[in-house]
Design a protein around this motif. Structure first.
Motif, PDB file in Angstrom:
ATOM      1  N   VAL A 163     -63.144 106.412 -17.481  1.00 37.77           N
ATOM      2  CA  VAL A 163     -62.840 105.581 -16.243  1.00 37.77           C
ATOM      3  C   VAL A 163     -61.352 105.833 -15.554  1.00 37.77           C
ATOM      4  O   VAL A 163     -61.220 106.023 -14.372  1.00 37.77           O
ATOM      5  CB  VAL A 163     -62.989 104.137 -16.832  1.00 37.77           C
ATOM      6  N   LEU A 164     -60.590 106.164 -16.570  1.00 33.70           N
ATOM      7  CA  LEU A 164     -59.182 106.637 -16.324  1.00 33.70           C
ATOM      8  C   LEU A 164     -59.129 107.877 -15.531  1.00 33.70           C
ATOM      9  O   LEU A 164     -58.628 107.987 -14.351  1.00 33.70           O
ATOM     10  CB  LEU A 164     -58.215 106.544 -17.412  1.00 33.70           C
TER      11      LEU A 164
ATOM     12  N   ALA B 177     -53.143  94.913 -23.372  1.00 33.92           N
ATOM     13  CA  ALA B 177     -54.034  96.168 -23.043  1.00 33.92           C
ATOM     14  C   ALA B 177     -54.528  95.695 -21.739  1.00 33.92           C
ATOM     15  O   ALA B 177     -54.766  96.484 -20.644  1.00 33.92           O
ATOM     16  CB  ALA B 177     -55.110  96.597 -24.112  1.00 33.92           C
ATOM     17  N   PHE B 178     -55.314  94.669 -21.404  1.00 36.13           N
ATOM     18  CA  PHE B 178     -55.862  94.470 -20.292  1.00 36.13           C
ATOM     19  C   PHE B 178     -55.015  94.046 -19.265  1.00 36.13           C
ATOM     20  O   PHE B 178     -55.081  94.511 -18.071  1.00 36.13           O
ATOM     21  CB  PHE B 178     -56.802  93.110 -20.639  1.00 36.13           C
ATOM     22  N   ARG B 179     -53.753  93.374 -19.374  1.00 38.20           N
ATOM     23  CA  ARG B 179     -52.612  93.445 -18.498  1.00 38.20           C
ATOM     24  C   ARG B 179     -52.217  94.882 -18.015  1.00 38.20           C
ATOM     25  O   ARG B 179     -52.381  95.039 -16.873  1.00 38.20           O
ATOM     26  CB  ARG B 179     -51.631  92.768 -19.115  1.00 38.20           C
ATOM     27  N   ALA B 180     -52.183  95.673 -18.854  1.00 39.15           N
ATOM     28  CA  ALA B 180     -51.916  97.199 -18.472  1.00 39.15           C
ATOM     29  C   ALA B 180     -53.146  97.618 -17.524  1.00 39.15           C
ATOM     30  O   ALA B 180     -52.749  98.405 -16.675  1.00 39.15           O
ATOM     31  CB  ALA B 180     -51.873  98.211 -19.493  1.00 39.15           C
ATOM     32  N   LEU B 181     -54.414  97.512 -17.874  1.00 42.37           N
ATOM     33  CA  LEU B 181     -55.327  98.204 -17.225  1.00 42.37           C
ATOM     34  C   LEU B 181     -55.569  97.254 -15.979  1.00 42.37           C
ATOM     35  O   LEU B 181     -55.878  98.004 -14.807  1.00 42.37           O
ATOM     36  CB  LEU B 181     -56.761  97.894 -18.086  1.00 42.37           C
ATOM     37  N   ASP B 182     -55.055  96.206 -15.692  1.00 49.83           N
ATOM     38  CA  ASP B 182     -55.289  95.496 -14.511  1.00 49.83           C
ATOM     39  C   ASP B 182     -54.134  95.990 -13.737  1.00 49.83           C
ATOM     40  O   ASP B 182     -54.370  96.447 -12.424  1.00 49.83           O
ATOM     41  CB  ASP B 182     -54.970  93.822 -14.675  1.00 49.83           C
ATOM     42  N   ALA B 183     -53.104  96.319 -14.299  1.00 52.60           N
ATOM     43  CA  ALA B 183     -51.810  96.956 -13.368  1.00 52.60           C
ATOM     44  C   ALA B 183     -52.367  98.379 -12.884  1.00 52.60           C
ATOM     45  O   ALA B 183     -51.933  98.745 -11.782  1.00 52.60           O
ATOM     46  CB  ALA B 183     -50.649  97.285 -14.142  1.00 52.60           C
ATOM     47  N   LEU B 184     -53.270  99.039 -13.841  1.00 49.80           N
ATOM     48  CA  LEU B 184     -53.587 100.455 -13.309  1.00 49.80           C
ATOM     49  C   LEU B 184     -54.870 100.304 -12.307  1.00 49.80           C
ATOM     50  O   LEU B 184     -55.272 101.328 -11.702  1.00 49.80           O
ATOM     51  CB  LEU B 184     -54.134 101.235 -14.457  1.00 49.80           C
ATOM     52  N   GLY B 185     -55.323  98.931 -12.156  1.00 49.95           N
ATOM     53  CA  GLY B 185     -56.604  98.992 -11.212  1.00 49.95           C
ATOM     54  C   GLY B 185     -57.855  99.194 -11.972  1.00 49.95           C
ATOM     55  O   GLY B 185     -58.911  99.348 -11.237  1.00 49.95           O
ATOM     56  N   VAL B 186     -58.119  99.259 -13.265  1.00 53.81           N
ATOM     57  CA  VAL B 186     -59.303  99.400 -13.673  1.00 53.81           C
ATOM     58  C   VAL B 186     -59.786  98.351 -14.783  1.00 53.81           C
ATOM     59  O   VAL B 186     -60.680  98.568 -15.458  1.00 53.81           O
ATOM     60  CB  VAL B 186     -59.189 100.876 -14.608  1.00 53.81           C
ATOM     61  N   GLY B 187     -59.120  97.559 -14.736  1.00 49.83           N
ATOM     62  CA  GLY B 187     -59.670  96.296 -15.835  1.00 49.83           C
ATOM     63  C   GLY B 187     -61.032  95.799 -15.692  1.00 49.83           C
ATOM     64  O   GLY B 187     -61.654  95.808 -16.647  1.00 49.83           O
ATOM     65  N   ASP B 188     -61.388  95.544 -14.506  1.00 48.06           N
ATOM     66  CA  ASP B 188     -62.460  94.909 -14.200  1.00 48.06           C
ATOM     67  C   ASP B 188     -63.799  96.138 -14.381  1.00 48.06           C
ATOM     68  O   ASP B 188     -64.839  95.404 -15.042  1.00 48.06           O
ATOM     69  CB  ASP B 188     -62.688  94.425 -12.714  1.00 48.06           C
ATOM     70  N   GLN B 189     -63.585  97.330 -14.365  1.00 45.10           N
ATOM     71  CA  GLN B 189     -64.432  98.153 -14.756  1.00 45.10           C
ATOM     72  C   GLN B 189     -64.714  98.202 -16.365  1.00 45.10           C
ATOM     73  O   GLN B 189     -65.887  98.262 -16.716  1.00 45.10           O
ATOM     74  CB  GLN B 189     -64.074  99.692 -14.354  1.00 45.10           C
ATOM     75  N   ILE B 190     -63.773  98.150 -17.019  1.00 45.61           N
ATOM     76  CA  ILE B 190     -63.826  98.124 -18.537  1.00 45.61           C
ATOM     77  C   ILE B 190     -64.597  96.843 -18.816  1.00 45.61           C
ATOM     78  O   ILE B 190     -65.296  96.689 -19.741  1.00 45.61           O
ATOM     79  CB  ILE B 190     -62.399  98.220 -18.880  1.00 45.61           C
ATOM     80  N   ARG B 191     -64.220  95.707 -18.250  1.00 46.27           N
ATOM     81  CA  ARG B 191     -64.852  94.387 -18.648  1.00 46.27           C
ATOM     82  C   ARG B 191     -66.159  94.502 -18.334  1.00 46.27           C
ATOM     83  O   ARG B 191     -66.979  93.829 -19.258  1.00 46.27           O
ATOM     84  CB  ARG B 191     -64.369  93.225 -17.796  1.00 46.27           C
ATOM     85  N   LYS B 192     -66.674  95.123 -17.244  1.00 44.40           N
ATOM     86  CA  LYS B 192     -68.291  94.930 -16.988  1.00 44.40           C
ATOM     87  C   LYS B 192     -69.036  95.931 -17.966  1.00 44.40           C
ATOM     88  O   LYS B 192     -70.321  95.733 -18.366  1.00 44.40           O
ATOM     89  CB  LYS B 192     -68.445  95.923 -15.716  1.00 44.40           C
TER      90      LYS B 192
ATOM     91  N   LEU C 118     -53.406 109.963 -19.577  1.00 45.87           N
ATOM     92  CA  LEU C 118     -54.171 109.479 -18.096  1.00 45.87           C
ATOM     93  C   LEU C 118     -53.586 108.198 -17.704  1.00 45.87           C
ATOM     94  O   LEU C 118     -53.722 108.021 -16.204  1.00 45.87           O
ATOM     95  CB  LEU C 118     -55.657 109.096 -18.781  1.00 45.87           C
ATOM     96  N   ALA C 119     -53.180 107.254 -18.285  1.00 43.09           N
ATOM     97  CA  ALA C 119     -52.438 105.969 -17.952  1.00 43.09           C
ATOM     98  C   ALA C 119     -51.423 106.220 -16.913  1.00 43.09           C
ATOM     99  O   ALA C 119     -51.403 105.735 -15.768  1.00 43.09           O
ATOM    100  CB  ALA C 119     -52.316 104.915 -19.005  1.00 43.09           C
TER     101      ALA C 119
END
Length: 405
Positions: free
Chosen positions: A110-111, A56-71, A21-22
């Motif tokens: 989310v992904l 992992a958060f750097r990768a999630l931010d690169a994919l544009g979903v980091g903030d969704q996961i943080r919340k 998915l990533a």
């Protein structure tokens, strides 16, 4: 069953797990279409949760979903490593960078929710792979249909059909097994945002909250003849874990976590021998692998899911640029086939040593953390605890980059 007509796709990703998915989302962010084949009828959320380190958060931010996961998750503030034999604290580490325990089902949804409708094709299991004379791969599915792929990416887990086609070494049993689960507290668990780990007595046990109501825990041990049949009875496994924990210096709230858990499957811990990846064909022409299909490892670093996210970003960057170059949006010359072959070799060059290091380090850390040898136990509690924790933190200090070069 009647054979269906062959259809074709440019990029086919096998497996709708974290890596698959990533990679698909990374390609989508770059404007490149792909299709993800998932053998199950829906997203699979096995594994419960995963430690999510800064890489992992750097990768999630690169994919544009980091903030969704943080919340949706608590930020873990501290790692505390304790002796299961004495109850003494061996090492404490304050997490200055981001660290969470992410529910796997939340991450997958989310992904998947960010992908165009129809990207994931469920109930699509690959049974074999053939090669066409022009280099395209012909995928034979369990329903009798075939699919032609210009690019084939195997993200189909530890028993990967694609990895087997590439000739990668079969994963080996580590001599250890694990069970894990969720303890649910509808009214709130009240636990502090800390990651607690206990070592000794031949096992490794840890737990941490995902959010205000869910707490993830895991238990790993060395396999013995006494464990025969435990995988057939989850109730028996649960009682075995409770018996071990009661005979150690593990706090009462840890016992309650296990008691509250309804489903705790047993999983043998396997890994791909790291040296086998030194000269292995991780890619071949227009085929490559990522995630557990590339680097199955023991969970002792908490890096399996993190590394899969890294794979997805790097692969999407390399492959996306090769595809876009044909539309005049890149600088790479040559035919499309040459560009694809080249980009997958570049992906392998980036991920090969990282995979070797992760697998090898995880195995070594697990060996020392779980060993019941008296000398190793003494050194672990007096000297090695800090060294081992240092390796966990060091391996998370990695940046896979963004989706652009």
């Amino acid at each position: 069953m009647q054979r269906q007509e062959e259809s074709g796709e440019d990029i086919v990703i096998v497996g709708a797990g974290i890596a698959g998915l990533a990679a698909a989302l990374g390609l989508h962010r770059k404007g490149v279409r792909s299709v993800v084949l998932e053998s199950s009828p829906a997203l699979r959320a096995s594994g419960f949760a995963l430690a999510t380190w800064p890489n992992a958060f750097r990768a999630l931010d690169a994919l544009g979903v980091g903030d969704q996961i943080r919340k949706l998750h608590l930020r873990i503030e501290e790692l505390r490593v304790m002796s299961a034999s004495t109850g003494e604290i061996s090492k404490e580490v304050d997490f200055r960078d981001e660290f969470c325990c992410i529910r796997r089902d939340v991450l997958l949804h989310v992904l998947a929710s960010e992908l165009p409708t129809g990207t994931i094709r469920y109930s699509s299991k690959i049974v074999s792979i053939d090669e066409h004379f022009d280099g395209a791969k012909i995928l034979h599915l369990a329903d009798g249909s075939t699919l032609r792929a210009k690019v084939l990416v195997g993200c189909d887990g530890i028993n990967s059909v694609v990895a087997r086609w590439l000739g990668l070494a079969k994963p080996s049993h580590s001599g250890r097994s694990a069970t894990r689960g969720f303890a649910l507290y509808p009214d709130g668990h009240g636990l502090p945002p800390k990651f607690l780990q206990f070592f000794g007595h031949g096992f490794r046990f840890g737990f941490m909250p995902c959010n205000d109501t869910d707490v993830y825990w895991f238990y790993t041990w060395s396999t013995s003849t006494d464990d025969h049949g435990l995988d057939e009875s989850r109730a028996k496994m649960k009682q075995n874990v409770l018996t071990k924990l009661r005979s150690s210096k593990v706090p009462a709230e840890a016992l309650e976590l296990v008691e509250r858990t309804e489903d705790a499957p047993v999983v043998p811990l396997r890994f791909r021998p790291p040296l086998s990846l030194l000269f292995a064909g991780i890619s071949k022409g227009n085929v490559c692998v990522a995630g557990d299909a590339l680097h199955p490892m023991t969970p002792d670093l908490g890096q399996g899911g993190c590394a899969a996210l890294e794979d997805g970003v790097v692969l999407a960057r390399c492959l996306g640029e090769a595809i876009l170059a044909g539309d005049g949006d890149g600088a790479t010359g040559g035919s499309e086939k040459e560009r694809i072959d080249s980009c997958l070799r570049r992906y392998v060059g980036i991920r090969r040593w990282r995979s070797i290091e992760l697998i090898g380090t995880a195995y070594i850390v697990g060996f020392f953390q779980q060993s019941n040898n008296r000398i190793i136990s003494f050194l672990r509690e007096k000297v090695l605890a800090g060294v081992l924790v240092g390796r966990l933190v060091k391996m998370s200090d990695h940046d896979c980059g963004t989706l652009s070069s």
